[in-house]
Design a protein around this motif. Sequence first.
Motif, PDB file in Angstrom:
ATOM      1  N   VAL A  41       0.842  -1.205   0.000  1.00  0.00           N
ATOM      2  CA  VAL A  41       0.000   0.000   0.000  1.00  0.00           C
ATOM      3  C   VAL A  41       0.872   1.248   0.000  1.00  0.00           C
ATOM      4  N   ALA A  42       1.887   1.271   0.868  1.00  0.00           N
ATOM      5  CA  ALA A  42       2.772   2.438   0.942  1.00  0.00           C
ATOM      6  C   ALA A  42       3.468   2.691  -0.395  1.00  0.00           C
ATOM      7  N   ASP A  43       3.959   1.628  -1.011  1.00  0.00           N
ATOM      8  CA  ASP A  43       4.641   1.771  -2.308  1.00  0.00           C
ATOM      9  C   ASP A  43       3.680   2.244  -3.393  1.00  0.00           C
ATOM     10  N   ALA A  44       2.497   1.648  -3.440  1.00  0.00           N
ATOM     11  CA  ALA A  44       1.516   2.028  -4.455  1.00  0.00           C
ATOM     12  C   ALA A  44       1.059   3.472  -4.260  1.00  0.00           C
ATOM     13  N   PHE A  45       0.931   3.884  -3.005  1.00  0.00           N
ATOM     14  CA  PHE A  45       0.547   5.273  -2.738  1.00  0.00           C
ATOM     15  C   PHE A  45       1.614   6.238  -3.252  1.00  0.00           C
ATOM     16  N   GLU A  46       2.869   5.936  -2.997  1.00  0.00           N
ATOM     17  CA  GLU A  46       3.944   6.825  -3.449  1.00  0.00           C
ATOM     18  C   GLU A  46       3.977   6.929  -4.978  1.00  0.00           C
ATOM     19  N   VAL A  47       3.742   5.820  -5.660  1.00  0.00           N
ATOM     20  CA  VAL A  47       3.694   5.851  -7.126  1.00  0.00           C
ATOM     21  C   VAL A  47       2.524   6.717  -7.583  1.00  0.00           C
ATOM     22  N   TYR A  48       1.370   6.549  -6.931  1.00  0.00           N
ATOM     23  CA  TYR A  48       0.200   7.355  -7.289  1.00  0.00           C
ATOM     24  C   TYR A  48       0.465   8.837  -7.045  1.00  0.00           C
ATOM     25  N   GLU A  49       1.003   9.157  -5.891  1.00  0.00           N
ATOM     26  CA  GLU A  49       1.281  10.554  -5.544  1.00  0.00           C
ATOM     27  C   GLU A  49       2.255  11.178  -6.548  1.00  0.00           C
ATOM     28  N   ASP A  50       3.302  10.442  -6.881  1.00  0.00           N
ATOM     29  CA  ASP A  50       4.286  10.945  -7.855  1.00  0.00           C
ATOM     30  C   ASP A  50       3.649  11.147  -9.229  1.00  0.00           C
ATOM     31  N   SER A  51       2.848  10.185  -9.666  1.00  0.00           N
ATOM     32  CA  SER A  51       2.238  10.307 -10.996  1.00  0.00           C
ATOM     33  C   SER A  51       1.209  11.433 -11.023  1.00  0.00           C
ATOM     34  N   LEU A  52       0.483  11.617  -9.944  1.00  0.00           N
ATOM     35  CA  LEU A  52      -0.488  12.699  -9.848  1.00  0.00           C
ATOM     36  C   LEU A  52       0.208  14.059  -9.923  1.00  0.00           C
ATOM     37  N   TYR A  53       1.317  14.157  -9.214  1.00  0.00           N
ATOM     38  CA  TYR A  53       2.057  15.420  -9.228  1.00  0.00           C
ATOM     39  C   TYR A  53       2.662  15.688 -10.608  1.00  0.00           C
ATOM     40  N   GLU A  54       3.235  14.651 -11.195  1.00  0.00           N
ATOM     41  CA  GLU A  54       3.865  14.813 -12.508  1.00  0.00           C
ATOM     42  C   GLU A  54       2.848  15.210 -13.577  1.00  0.00           C
ATOM     43  N   ALA A  55       1.670  14.604 -13.520  1.00  0.00           N
ATOM     44  CA  ALA A  55       0.661  14.877 -14.547  1.00  0.00           C
ATOM     45  C   ALA A  55      -0.097  16.183 -14.324  1.00  0.00           C
ATOM     46  N   TYR A  56      -0.397  16.493 -13.046  1.00  0.00           N
ATOM     47  CA  TYR A  56      -1.297  17.613 -12.774  1.00  0.00           C
ATOM     48  C   TYR A  56      -0.765  18.623 -11.756  1.00  0.00           C
ATOM     49  N   SER A  57       0.475  18.444 -11.295  1.00  0.00           N
ATOM     50  CA  SER A  57       1.042  19.306 -10.244  1.00  0.00           C
ATOM     51  C   SER A  57       0.117  19.362  -9.027  1.00  0.00           C
ATOM     52  N   GLU A  58      -0.389  18.201  -8.666  1.00  0.00           N
ATOM     53  CA  GLU A  58      -1.334  18.087  -7.559  1.00  0.00           C
ATOM     54  C   GLU A  58      -0.880  16.990  -6.613  1.00  0.00           C
ATOM     55  N   VAL A  59      -1.249  17.097  -5.333  1.00  0.00           N
ATOM     56  CA  VAL A  59      -0.921  16.097  -4.325  1.00  0.00           C
ATOM     57  C   VAL A  59      -2.177  15.724  -3.555  1.00  0.00           C
ATOM     58  N   THR A  60      -2.084  14.681  -2.747  1.00  0.00           N
ATOM     59  CA  THR A  60      -3.189  14.277  -1.881  1.00  0.00           C
ATOM     60  C   THR A  60      -2.942  14.847  -0.483  1.00  0.00           C
ATOM     61  N   PRO A  61      -3.944  14.789   0.385  1.00  0.00           N
ATOM     62  CA  PRO A  61      -3.743  15.246   1.760  1.00  0.00           C
ATOM     63  C   PRO A  61      -3.180  14.145   2.667  1.00  0.00           C
ATOM     64  N   LEU A  62      -2.650  13.091   2.069  1.00  0.00           N
ATOM     65  CA  LEU A  62      -2.157  11.938   2.823  1.00  0.00           C
ATOM     66  C   LEU A  62      -0.639  11.916   2.848  1.00  0.00           C
ATOM     67  N   GLN A  63      -0.092  11.204   3.821  1.00  0.00           N
ATOM     68  CA  GLN A  63       1.356  11.110   3.942  1.00  0.00           C
ATOM     69  C   GLN A  63       1.722   9.725   4.468  1.00  0.00           C
ATOM     70  N   VAL A  64       2.787   9.150   3.918  1.00  0.00           N
ATOM     71  CA  VAL A  64       3.300   7.872   4.397  1.00  0.00           C
ATOM     72  C   VAL A  64       4.429   8.176   5.372  1.00  0.00           C
ATOM     73  N   PHE A  65       4.350   7.626   6.574  1.00  0.00           N
ATOM     74  CA  PHE A  65       5.374   7.831   7.588  1.00  0.00           C
ATOM     75  C   PHE A  65       6.345   6.663   7.583  1.00  0.00           C
ATOM     76  N   ASP A  66       7.623   6.966   7.663  1.00  0.00           N
ATOM     77  CA  ASP A  66       8.649   5.938   7.803  1.00  0.00           C
ATOM     78  C   ASP A  66       8.705   5.500   9.254  1.00  0.00           C
ATOM     79  N   ASP A  67       9.114   4.261   9.485  1.00  0.00           N
ATOM     80  CA  ASP A  67       9.318   3.790  10.853  1.00  0.00           C
ATOM     81  C   ASP A  67      10.367   4.646  11.547  1.00  0.00           C
ATOM     82  N   ASP A  68      11.371   5.097  10.808  1.00  0.00           N
ATOM     83  CA  ASP A  68      12.428   5.923  11.385  1.00  0.00           C
ATOM     84  C   ASP A  68      11.865   7.212  11.954  1.00  0.00           C
TER      85      ASP A  68
END
Length: 90
Positions: A41-68
Amino acid sequence: MSIDPRVALQSLTAALEEHLVAASARRGEGDPTVEAAFFAVADAFEVYEDSLYEAYSEVTPLQVFDDDEEDQDEDNNELLDEDELEILDQ
């Protein structure tokens, strides 16, 4: 190579569905199937977020947190006393 945001969204949706299936069939703490679905899920979300930004300069209101990041926050909170934590929570 850019990915169509619709394709990335379909992958994210599929990953979320797989996570639900894994969570509902969970066999105790640290179930490797649930853990793998979590990271998918985390990986798929990052791909979606990147593709959304690249295509439309838009982001979601969500964030993936690292364990670190979580570990660092917990370490920082251990250094604060209860009054300081109360102030941070306000």
